[in-house]
Each structure stands twice: as structure tokens, then as C-alpha cells.
Design an enzyme around this catalytic site. Structure first.
Site, PDB file in Angstrom:
ATOM      1  N   ASP A  98       0.982  -1.260  -0.101  1.00  0.00           N
ATOM      2  CA  ASP A  98      -0.117   0.000   0.298  1.00  0.00           C
ATOM      3  C   ASP A  98       0.883   1.295   0.012  1.00  0.00           C
ATOM      4  OD1 ASP A  98      -2.136   1.942   1.070  1.00  0.00           O
ATOM      5  OD2 ASP A  98      -3.359  -0.008   0.614  1.00  0.00           O
ATOM      6  N   HIS A 154      -3.835   6.179   3.854  1.00  0.00           N
ATOM      7  CA  HIS A 154      -4.691   5.288   3.270  1.00  0.00           C
ATOM      8  C   HIS A 154      -3.916   3.656   3.895  1.00  0.00           C
ATOM      9  CE1 HIS A 154      -5.797   2.138   0.235  1.00  0.00           C
ATOM     10  NE2 HIS A 154      -6.929   2.737  -0.039  1.00  0.00           N
ATOM     11  N   SER A 157     -11.480  -0.476  -0.335  1.00  0.00           N
ATOM     12  CA  SER A 157     -10.066  -0.749   0.146  1.00  0.00           C
ATOM     13  C   SER A 157     -10.043  -1.233   1.526  1.00  0.00           C
ATOM     14  CB  SER A 157      -9.480   0.711   0.142  1.00  0.00           C
ATOM     15  OG  SER A 157      -9.061   0.972  -1.036  1.00  0.00           O
TER      16      SER A 157
END
Length: 762
Positions: A280, A311, A500
Site C-alpha cells: 500500500d 490510506h 479498500s
């Protein structure tokens, strides 16, 4: 879970493979029917050869090699691999270098589309001239096999421009694209140099080019180009396809910082030995909820971005804790039962490089070296629906890594589910056949029922794994957002939603299953999760096989009247195996029996033959009663008889020339049928899930027969896992004990308790 904590806990049963027995079966196929006579087919092919020879001569030298690529299109009756015109290829010297689906008739008024198969063949003008001479003069003796192969051919031609250029909308003017080039073995470098020279001639900047060739597979080239370049390069003969690449580095909705968390981080006395790899945007490693339970490993050579850290931190937090909204205010969390190994692969070094090739290169280097990680989470990927007729490098790379190193990749399916069809379809690399593509569910705003989150991309999948998403986990929405770790405000939560954050829920459960049960493989974990998934429609394009919201203990648990058995084994292509379903004869069951089974395999992928992408699979047939057989005689009525109860009648029939079937009468099962599934019957999928509800009177020693299948020359052994559940809802006895008493080779699986997977760090 330890037995001491819960005496009523009934682990699912293992060692099902000890019940497996050998079996023989006759495979009978009817004769092929051809669309035209040989004389008609010969004339047709001769005319097509004349046309294609002129077209080849007209191709500029800079756009072709000494050998050219042609498209040999088969009649719709010859889709199956067994109908590949091998005799024709051998006789002509044509090299079959790949295949894809061919849409040859699309009626937009009726919505009906006709499909067939297109083979890519590599040949030269000399071979084409020899074939034409053979057909025209008839001087060379042609075998029946060769003549029949000619009768299968619908069209011999060059690939059309619209078949090369795929996935571009009218609004597309400039951006990153992925070219896929046919393999040219020892001449591959020469072909690539020619291709690069053409791109540079059309104004493409050399520094934007990235190239990856795979042994025995295609070459992938990414570049930043204008639309006119795509149109001009489309007639480069070794080019198989070109499609756009668009990337949203950190795909999620515009979240907002929420209030204070109200929960306390774990004390950190122990850490788990179960690891989840997370590719990621990096993590905030000093975050109090991550500090002791994650590690930031080597990263791609770029500067981290704050939104990437945010994120990645949120994704890692979901792996460890799930949705933070499930915890009570003031609650101190337990040390998590998994550990996060973070690898920052975003952003790539060059902000103009929107192709992810750097990230894929990095992943291909990391995975083989990390023997301690079996499950990886990917919550990013290129934007845009998958294309049935081509495979992306990202998908192919993950499938090959999963196959070569026995890993499980869990991938978010994308957040374009609200776009019009077909742009709402799942996105690469969630279309992988050896992993799990995960969508998101949420709750209906009025009645609270579970439904697909509107943004979650829908199926179907590609050939080889037609059901996508495989699973859905909670991903939230604007009304019910997920509460996530906040990298920029460590005392608060980040409110957001997206696939996600659904994917890491599944990644965590998959890793925990493997860590809690040492004897399990990633294939078993994948099969168990799909088998445990719940969908009120059984299977569909929105939720796939269903949602996962159970704890791992629940997935690994049985009830007294609902028992699950695991079979884990391998077989050769063309092999046969009989898997008894352990329905006890001595249990005095008097009610209906519900059976369900899930089969998962791992297959080598073939990016050249997209229509035959999986090189191996397992076909299953259900036999409900081991005493009931078919008795038949040509031209006479057939009978289904019990070899015990109907012994006298059977003797009469056998004396009268009847024959008995090699196996008992098979039974049908409920299974999912998409448009793709109807076309291919899900025969080559790596996952199959089926159901059968039966009266107890129709069942006696039921069993499955598994048939191993290989294609494209595959001889690799096929690893598989079968999960079978026997449920008798109204049974008043103890089915679990009855099965263990009658099938003594079965044993409850050993589940490691929390203390066995945690290491004290005091």
C-alpha cells in the site's frame, strides 16, 4: 479456541482425504457436426488466403516481422479445447501462439451475443502459399483429420483494428496505456526494438516506456501516449492489444476526521506470529495502535505521500482490528491475533508513471523472498473494468506468484460500482483466478438489511473464475462509514468507506485461518472462506458467493446437526478420485438432508490463451445413491434400478443384452450460471460452489467424483481443497458424533489457541 474455554465447540472435521478412493469412468462424447462440407470449406479458405496474402504484402516492413501473426477463427460449434485444429497446425507449419474469445455476431436489438474462439497463429508467406497450393491442386493427400479441421474454420484473417484497441472511451485523448505483444522467442528483442522505434517515431518519450517479458508468455509494454499514437500503432502486426491504464493511487471516498476514538490501544504484552503482508502507501509506524503490531519493511524508491500513509495506516488498522466502531467506548483492545508486514509500493518514483509497473516489479521481488508471509492484501490497482479478451500484467503477475509460491492475494475489486455498465465491472487485479477479489457491503438505509455498497464494482469475472467478487465484507457508506485509524490525528478516527477497507477484513481472516490450523494451505483457506460466505441469492454478480461477517472460530465450527468436512489433496490431469460424503447410515435420519460443497484449486495461468487462461481444473459429479445404476440397450427403453432391490429384473435385462453404467446414476446440483458460465459451464473455473437438498430416501453412501483436467499441454499436478457440509436441520440426534463414530479416519481439526500463536515481549 481451546477446548477448556468452550466444551461445546465442535471443530470442523479434517482428514477427509483419507476417505478418497480410486474410480474409473467412461467419457462419452457425441460426433461433431460440421457447418459445411470439405469442398465448401476448402473454397472458403482459399479465397480468404488470397485476401490475407495481399494484406500481408501491403504491410510496411517496419510494421511486421518475417513471420506474421494471423487470426484463425473457428465456427461456434468448436469452442472446446478438444476441437483445436491440431492436425491443421501440424500439416501447415502454423504455430499456435495464443487464443482469445471472438464475438462474431452481436445483436444489440435482442441482446444476444454469439461467441466463438480465435487462435493466433504465427507463419510466413511460404507456408501460406504451400497451404493454398495444397488446397487448390489436391496433389497432396489430405487426411480426414486435416479435412475436418479445415471444416471448423470460419475465417482466416488479420486482426482487426477494433480488436487490437480495447477499452478506450471517446473522451480518452492522452494517458498511460499497456501494449501486449505476441511472443517471438529468439527474435523477441528484434521485435521489441522495432516496436520501440515505431513508438519513438510517433513522438512517444523513451523514458516513459517500461517493458516486461515473461518466459513462454507475452511481453507487456507501458507508455504515456496520445490518442493518435494508439490509432497509428494498431496495425503493428506483432501487437496483440492495447488498453488504457488509469490509476487512483489511494482509492477511497472523501472521508472526514471523526471524533476522538474513545478506545484504548492494546497493552502490547504479546505479538502474533501470524503475518499479513500489506502492499500500500506505507503506514504511520509510531501510531499507538500500530507501533507494536506492525513493521514497515523496505519500500519502493520514492518519497512517501501523506495521503498514502493515511490510506495504508487505515488498511493496516482494519487488518488488525476491523471496523473500530464495533468496540465500546473506553474499551482497551486486546493484542491483535495477526501482525502487519507493510511494504510501501506507492507512489511510484515518477509521478507521470501511472502504470504501476514499478510496484509490480517490487511485488515480484518481495513475495518469493518472504517465506513467513502466506497472505497479502492489495487495496489499490488501475481504474477501469477488466476486459474479457485480454489480461493485465498486474493480474497475470499475481496469479503466477500465487501458483509458484503458494500464496493468497486478497484484492479490492474497485469503487466504480455506480458507473453505467460495463464501466462498473470489477477492476484488475481483482480478476485473478488464484486469489480472492473482495467487494463491499453495507446496510440498507431504511430496513437495515445487508446489500452491496453502491460503489462496489460488480461481476462477472473472467474465464477461469467467472464469479466475482468472490466475497464481500463490510466497507461502509456515507450513512454507515467505517471507523478507521487516523494517521494525521492519532487520537481520532477517520470516517470513510470503500472496497479498500473491505479487503483487509478478509485478508485478516484468511491469515488467521492459516495460523490457527497448521495443516491448512492457502487453497484450503480460500475454499473455507467461500464456503462460509452467505448470499440470500446463493451467488450473484453483486455479492459474489456472499458476505463474510463471521469470526474465524465460527468458520471453523460445526453444530450437532450441521457438520463440515475438509478434503485436501492433489491429482494428475485426467485423474479421477472418489470422495465419499460421510452421511452415516446408522443415524436413523428421517428428514431432508442439505448438502453443499465448495471446490477450490490453484492453476498455472496462461496469458497467451486468455480464453483458456487456467491450464488445469477439476470437474465434479455428484452421485446420491451408490446402489442405483442405469441399464441401457440401443433402441430400447433404459432403466434406473437398485442393484440390491431389483436384482432379479437386472439379471433378465443383462441376459437380454442390456449393459450397466460404469458408475451409479448421477444427481444434479444447484449452481450459479452467469452468461459466461452458461457458455463455458464453469468447467475451467478454480472455484465451484454447489448445493443439493434431498430426501433421505434418495441418499445412500453419496459421493463426488472429481475429474482432473489439463490443457495447453499442462502436466502439472492439481492441488485442491474440497469443503463439504452435511446439514440435517430437524435431526434430533447428534450428527457430529454419528459421523465420527462411523467414519473413524476423520478427526476434529487441531485449532491453535490464542496463547499458542502469541509471543510475549515483556
Amino acid at each position: 479456541m481451546s477446548k477448556d474455554k468452550n466444551e461445546n465447540y465442535l471443530p470442523i472435521l479434517g482428514n477427509g482425504e483419507r476417505l478418497i478412493d480410486s474410480v474409473s469412468k467412461k467419457f462419452v462424447g457425441g460426433p461433431a457436426t460440421y457447418p459445411r462440407t470439405f469442398e465448401e470449406a476448402k473454397t472458403r479458405v482459399i479465397n480468404q488466403l488470397k485476401t490475407v496474402q495481399k494484406q500481408i504484402e501491403a504491410i510496411p516492413e517496419e510494421n511486421k516481422m518475417s513471420e506474421v501473426i494471423l487470426a484463425l477463427r473457428l465456427n461456434e460449434k468448436f469452442l472446446a479445447k478438444t476441437y483445436t485444429p491440431e492436425t491443421f497446425f501440424k500439416k501447415t507449419g502454423f504455430e499456435n501462439i495464443g487464443s482469445r474469445r471472438w464475438i462474431y455476431d452481436e445483436n444489440k436489438n435482442t441482446g444476444k451475443t454469439n461467441y466463438s474462439k480465435l487462435h493466433f497463429i504465427k507463419t510466413d508467406q511460404e507456408n501460406l502459399l504451400n497451404l493454398r497450393d495444397s488446397l487448390e491442386t489436391g496433389l497432396i493427400s489430405l487426411t480426414e483429420s486435416f479435412k475436418n479441421d479445415v471444416r471448423k474454420i470460419e475465417e482466416l484473417s488479420l486482426l482487426k483494428t477494433e480488436e487490437v484497441i480495447q477499452g478506450f472511451g471517446d473522451e480518452w485523448t492522452e494517458g498511460s496505456v499497456e501494449f501486449v505483444l505476441h511472443p517471438f522467442e529468439e527474435n523477441n528483442d528484434t521485435m521489441l526494438e522495432k516496436f520501440k522505434k515505431r513508438l519513438l517515431y510517433f513522438g512517444v518519450q523513451e523514458e516513459s516506456l517500461k517493458i516486461k517479458s515473461y518466459d513462454g508468455g507475452p511481453t507487456f509494454v507501458s507508455a504515456l501516449v496520445k490518442r493518435e499514437v494508439v490509432d497509428k500503432i494498431a496495425d503493428f502486426n506483432p501487437l496483440r492489444t492495447v488498453h488504457p491504464l488509469k490509476l487512483e493511487f489511494f482509492p477511497q471516498f472523501r472521508g472526514e476526521d471523526g471524533s476522538e476514538q474513545g478506545i484504548l490501544p492494546p497493552i502490547g504484552k504479546s505479538i502474533s506470529q501470524i503475518k499479513v503482508g500489506v502492499f500500500d502507501g506505507g503506514i504511520e509506524s509510531e501510531h499507538p495502535f500500530l507501533k507494536n503490531f506492525s513493521k514497515e519493511n523496505q519500500s519502493i524508491g520514492s518519497i512517501a505521500l501523506p495521503e498514502g500513509i493515511k490510506h495504508g495506516t487505515a488498511v493496516a488498522g482494519v487488518v488488525l482490528y476491523g471496523d473500530l466502531n464495533q468496540y465500546e467506548k473506553g474499551e482497551q483492545l486486546e493484542d491483535p491475533v495477526v501482525f502487519v508486514e507493510s511494504f510501501r509500493v506507492l507512489p511510484v518514483k515518477n509521478p507521470r508513471d501511472l502504470d504501476l509497473y514499478e510496484a509490480i516489479d517490487f511485488i515480484e521481488n518481495v513475495v518469493p523472498s518472504r517465506h513467513d508471509i502466506d497472505v497479502y492484501n492489495l487495496s489499490f490497482g488501475p481504474v477501469g473494468p477488466i476486459l474479457d479478451d485480454e489480461i493485465s500484467r498486474f493480474t497475470y503477475a499475481l496469479d503466477m506468484l500465487a501458483w509458484n509460491y503458494q500464496k493468497l492475494f486478497v484484492v479490492a475489486v474497485g469503487n466504480d460500482g455506480q458507473r453505467p455498465e460495463p464501466f462498473n465491472r470489477i477492476q484488475a487485479p481483482a480478476d485473478l483466478v488464484n486469489g480472492l477479489g473482495v467487494g463491499a457491503y453495507t446496510y440498507h438505509s431504511q430496513n437495515g438489511s445487508i446489500e452491496r455498497a453502491s460503489y462496489s464494482c460488480v461481476g462477472g469475472g473472467r474465464e477461469g473464475c467467472k464469479v466475482k467478487p468472490d466475497l464481500c465484507a463490510f466497507g461502509g457508506d456515507s450513512k454507515y462509514p467505517m471507523h478507521l485509524l487516523n494517521a494525521t490525528n492519532q487520537n481520532g478516527v477517520w470516517l470513510n468507506a470503500g472496497t479498500s477497507f473491505a479487503a483487509p477484513i478478509v485478508s485478516s481472516k484468511a491469515a488467521e485461518i492459516l495460523g490457527r490450523c497448521n495443516q491448512f494451505t492457502p487453497i484450503v483457506a480460500r475454499a473455507l472462506l467461500i464456503h462460509a460466505a452467505d448470499n440470500p441469492n446463493r451467488v450473484d454478480n453483486e455479492l459474489g458467493y456472499g458476505i463474510i461477517n463471521q469470526k474465524v472460530e465460527d468458520i471453523l465450527n460445526c453444530d450437532t446437526n450441521k457438520v463440515t468436512i475438509i478434503y485436501s489433496n492433489s491429482m494428475n490431469p485426467t485423474g479421477l478420485a472418489k470422495l465419499p460424503i460421510p452421511l452415516p447410515l446408522n443415524a436413523s435420519i428421517g428428514t431432508d438432508v442439505h448438502l453443499s460443497w465448495t471446490i477450490a484449486t490453484s492453476s498455472k495461468a496462461n496469458a497467451l490463451h486468455v480464453e483458456d487462461y487456467t491450464e488445469s481444473a477439476i470437474e465434479d459429479t455428484f452421485y446420491p445413491h451408490d446402489k442405483k445404476y442405469n441399464f441401457s440397450k440401443p433402441g430400447e427403453k433404459s432403466y434406473k434400478l437398485n442393484i440390491i432391490d431389483d436384482a432379479s429384473l437386472i439379471d433378465e435385462l443383462l441376459n437380454d443384452g442390456y449393459s450397466r453404467s460404469s458408475l451409479p446414476v448421477s444427481g444434479s446440483a444447484h449452481q450459479y450460471q452467469t452468461e459466461l458460465a452458461r457458455r463455458g459451464e464453469m468447467k475451467w473455473d478454480t472455484v465451484v460452489k454447489k448445493w443439493r437438498n434431498s430426501r433421505i430416501s434418495t441418499l445412500e453412501n453419496p459421493f463426488l467424483v472429481l475429474h482432473g483436467m489439463g490443457r495447453n499441454g499442462s502436466t502439472d499436478r492439481i492441488d485442491y481443497a474440497v469443503i463439504v457440509t452435511i446439514s440435517v436441520p430437524r435431526y434430533e440426534g447428534n450428527l457430529y458424533e454419528a459421523i465420527l463414530n462411523e467414519y473413524r479416519v476423520l478427526e476434529p481439526i487441531g485449532i491453535r489457541n490464542r496463547n499458542e500463536i502469541m509471543i510475549n515481549i515483556d
